[in-house]
Every structure is written in structure tokens, then in C-alpha cells.
Design a protein around this motif. Structure first.
Motif, PDB file in Angstrom:
ATOM      1  N   HIS A 285       0.766  -1.134  -0.025  1.00  0.00           N
ATOM      2  CA  HIS A 285      -0.127   0.091  -0.011  1.00  0.00           C
ATOM      3  C   HIS A 285       0.848   1.240   0.015  1.00  0.00           C
ATOM      4  O   HIS A 285       1.878   1.328   0.971  1.00  0.00           O
ATOM      5  N   VAL A 286       0.746   2.054  -0.911  1.00  0.00           N
ATOM      6  CA  VAL A 286       1.518   3.437  -1.077  1.00  0.00           C
ATOM      7  C   VAL A 286       0.656   4.596  -1.131  1.00  0.00           C
ATOM      8  O   VAL A 286      -0.532   4.688  -1.467  1.00  0.00           O
ATOM      9  N   ARG A 287       1.174   5.607  -0.569  1.00  0.00           N
ATOM     10  CA  ARG A 287       0.605   6.892  -0.742  1.00  0.00           C
ATOM     11  C   ARG A 287       1.167   7.602  -1.694  1.00  0.00           C
ATOM     12  O   ARG A 287       2.342   7.905  -1.541  1.00  0.00           O
TER      13      ARG A 287
ATOM     14  N   ALA B 230       2.407  -0.981   6.295  1.00  0.00           N
ATOM     15  CA  ALA B 230       2.185  -1.284   7.971  1.00  0.00           C
ATOM     16  C   ALA B 230       1.078  -0.477   8.588  1.00  0.00           C
ATOM     17  O   ALA B 230       0.433  -0.973   9.200  1.00  0.00           O
ATOM     18  N   GLN B 231       0.863   0.934   8.169  1.00  0.00           N
ATOM     19  CA  GLN B 231      -0.278   1.659   8.681  1.00  0.00           C
ATOM     20  C   GLN B 231      -1.487   1.222   8.346  1.00  0.00           C
ATOM     21  O   GLN B 231      -2.474   0.902   9.224  1.00  0.00           O
ATOM     22  N   VAL B 232      -1.722   0.722   7.049  1.00  0.00           N
ATOM     23  CA  VAL B 232      -3.051   0.327   6.417  1.00  0.00           C
ATOM     24  C   VAL B 232      -3.355  -0.952   7.114  1.00  0.00           C
ATOM     25  O   VAL B 232      -4.543  -1.335   7.489  1.00  0.00           O
ATOM     26  N   GLU B 233      -2.191  -2.160   7.318  1.00  0.00           N
ATOM     27  CA  GLU B 233      -2.504  -3.236   7.781  1.00  0.00           C
ATOM     28  C   GLU B 233      -2.875  -3.193   9.315  1.00  0.00           C
ATOM     29  O   GLU B 233      -3.693  -3.827   9.736  1.00  0.00           O
ATOM     30  N   ALA B 234      -2.138  -2.364  10.141  1.00  0.00           N
ATOM     31  CA  ALA B 234      -2.462  -2.030  11.412  1.00  0.00           C
ATOM     32  C   ALA B 234      -3.768  -1.396  11.449  1.00  0.00           C
ATOM     33  O   ALA B 234      -4.632  -1.962  12.419  1.00  0.00           O
TER      34      ALA B 234
ATOM     35  N   GLU C 268      -6.470  -2.010   9.514  1.00  0.00           N
ATOM     36  CA  GLU C 268      -7.457  -3.089   9.294  1.00  0.00           C
ATOM     37  C   GLU C 268      -7.441  -3.997  10.281  1.00  0.00           C
ATOM     38  O   GLU C 268      -8.510  -4.603  10.648  1.00  0.00           O
ATOM     39  N   ARG C 269      -6.337  -4.334  11.093  1.00  0.00           N
ATOM     40  CA  ARG C 269      -6.537  -5.210  12.382  1.00  0.00           C
ATOM     41  C   ARG C 269      -7.369  -4.599  13.432  1.00  0.00           C
ATOM     42  O   ARG C 269      -8.013  -5.210  13.992  1.00  0.00           O
ATOM     43  N   ILE C 270      -7.073  -3.256  13.592  1.00  0.00           N
ATOM     44  CA  ILE C 270      -7.769  -2.453  14.724  1.00  0.00           C
ATOM     45  C   ILE C 270      -9.306  -2.470  14.314  1.00  0.00           C
ATOM     46  O   ILE C 270     -10.067  -2.569  15.139  1.00  0.00           O
ATOM     47  N   GLU C 271      -9.573  -2.414  12.964  1.00  0.00           N
ATOM     48  CA  GLU C 271     -10.927  -2.290  12.597  1.00  0.00           C
ATOM     49  C   GLU C 271     -11.544  -3.802  12.959  1.00  0.00           C
ATOM     50  O   GLU C 271     -12.893  -3.828  13.390  1.00  0.00           O
ATOM     51  N   THR C 272     -10.908  -4.747  12.617  1.00  0.00           N
ATOM     52  CA  THR C 272     -11.556  -6.282  12.789  1.00  0.00           C
ATOM     53  C   THR C 272     -11.687  -6.469  14.235  1.00  0.00           C
ATOM     54  O   THR C 272     -12.531  -6.763  14.753  1.00  0.00           O
TER      55      THR C 272
END
Length: 236
Positions: A62-64, A89-93, A95-99
Motif C-alpha cells: 500500500h503506497v501513498r 504497515a499503517q494500512v494493515e494495522a 485493518e487489524r484495529i478495525e477487525t
């Protein structure tokens, strides 16, 4: 191109054309990439996140991307200026937090998050189902200030906070008073969240209503006591 551009795109130093980046963009994000580049060419500053399929490793990143045009005094395009940042790392983190948030919200267990002073900052639906109190009613309060009753074992409460202050998790079973005044047995695990200096910044507790198990245990104890008395009488 900076050295970081080559690392992000998984290639050796070489000239990079926009078409190359487009070709390794995730198929589902190609339109997003095209729209972003079109906005740049229309003179808009863009800032959007898209995915890359890295050729050598097959990794999805994932890139910005942030970009804008540089024009001269006459309004002619001189160059495109932009940055690309790896935000995998930020996007996956996130997503984990949302889950985890969804799980915590929907679980039948009561979940509380307290600040370092023990005040409630968040409660899920399970907490409301067990105690009868909504988040709005509980927020900002120390839970034992309204959940403790005559049957609550305050020595366990004191032990809980003593363990948490020392950075240790703790589990206990205690009697709480619900909003309607009735009693409920709850088994709760308390976990302190620590910062880098091991200071408590949050307390997460997960509680389970064990009233039915306690009632069953009481009935079994009563039946056992009655049987013992019967045996004693018959023996006599």
C-alpha cells in the motif's frame, strides 16, 4: 528519483516512467491511479493511497502518492513533483484495529477500556447487556463506583488495581449490581496497556456473565449437602 523510490517499487536504480508504475499497480486500483494522475495533469494537488504488485517478490504494498504540477510564470508545465510513501504497515494495522473493534463490539462478553486513572472511555454492547448501563451512562466513571454492591468483594477490586499498577494482568470472579438492582456474577480478565516506560496508559477488561454457572454450582452443592445428610441419617 530518490533511492527510496527504487526500494518501494522493488527495482534496481533505473529511469522510472509513469507507465511502469501504472503497470505494477494492483488491477483493482488502476482506475484510482489514472484518476489521480489525471487530477495532477489538471493542476490539482493529489493525495491518495493505492496498491502495488511488486514484480520480484509478488508482495502487495500500500503506497501513498502525493503529486502536483510545477509551472513557469507563463503557466507552462515544467515538471511533476511528487512523493511516494510505503504505508503498508499503517494500512494493515488499521485493518487489524478495525477487525478487533468489530469483534469487541459484537462479542457477547462485556469489554471495557479505561484510562490510566481507571475511568471508562469505551464500553461495548456486551457490557450494556450484562450490566444494563450504556456507554453514555458509564463513560468517565470508575466502574466500581456504580457496579459495586453489598455482595461485591472489594478486596478483589483492590487486588486487581494493585496488580495492574505493577503492570500485571489479573483475573477474578465477583458479584456486580446491575442498573435494575439485581445481582450478576461476572468473571473478568484485566489487562494493563503499557507505554515504553512501562507506565499504565489504558486498562482493557473482558467480562463474562457466569451467573448460570454459579447457580448450577450452588444447586449441586445443595444437593450434595442434602445427600450427605441423608446418608448420615440412614447410617444412624
Amino acid at each position: 528519483w530518490s533511492e527510496e523510490m527504487y526500494r518501494i517499487h522493488g527495482i534496481e536504480p533505473q529511469p522510472i516512467a509513469v507507465e511502469f508504475i501504472r503497470n505494477i499497480t494492483h488491477p483493482e486500483d488502476v482506475n484510482l491511479f489514472d484518476n489521480g494522475f489525471e487530477r495532477i495533469m489538471n493542476g490539482e494537488q493529489t493525495d491518495f493511497v493505492y496498491r502495488l504488485n511488486i514484480p520480484e517478490t509478488g508482495q502487495v504494498k500500500h503506497v501513498r502518492g502525493i503529486g502536483q504540477l510545477i509551472k513557469d510564470g507563463s503557466g507552462n508545465i515544467m515538471r511533476i513533483f511528487g512523493t511516494v510513501q510505503d504505508v503498508t504497515a499503517q494500512v494493515e494495522a488499521a485493518e487489524r484495529i478495525e477487525t478487533l473493534s468489530l469483534v469487541a463490539k459484537e462479542t457477547i462478553n462485556g469489554v471495557l477500556i479505561q484510562d490510566a486513572d481507571g475511568r471508562i472511555v469505551w464500553a461495548n454492547r456486551g457490557f450494556t447487556d450484562i450490566t444494563g448501563y450504556s456507554l453514555g451512562e458509564a463513560e468517565g466513571k470508575e466502574p466500581w463506583s456504580f457496579l459495586a454492591g453489598e455482595e461485591t468483594m472489594m478486596n478483589l477490586v483492590e487486588e486487581t488495581y494493585a496488580q495492574i499498577r505493577n503492570g500485571h494482568s489479573f483475573s477474578s470472579e465477583n458479584v456486580l449490581t446491575k442498573k435494575d438492582g439485581s445481582k450478576v456474577w461476572v468473571a473478568t480478565s484485566f489487562t494493563p496497556i503499557l507505554d515504553d516506560l512501562r507506565n499504565v496508559v489504558k486498562i482493557v477488561s473482558i467480562g463474562t456473565d457466569i451467573s448460570k454457572q454459579k447457580e448450577l454450582q450452588r444447586l449441586q452443592d445443595t444437593m450434595l449437602s442434602d445427600l450427605e445428610k441423608m446418608v448420615e441419617q440412614r447410617t444412624k
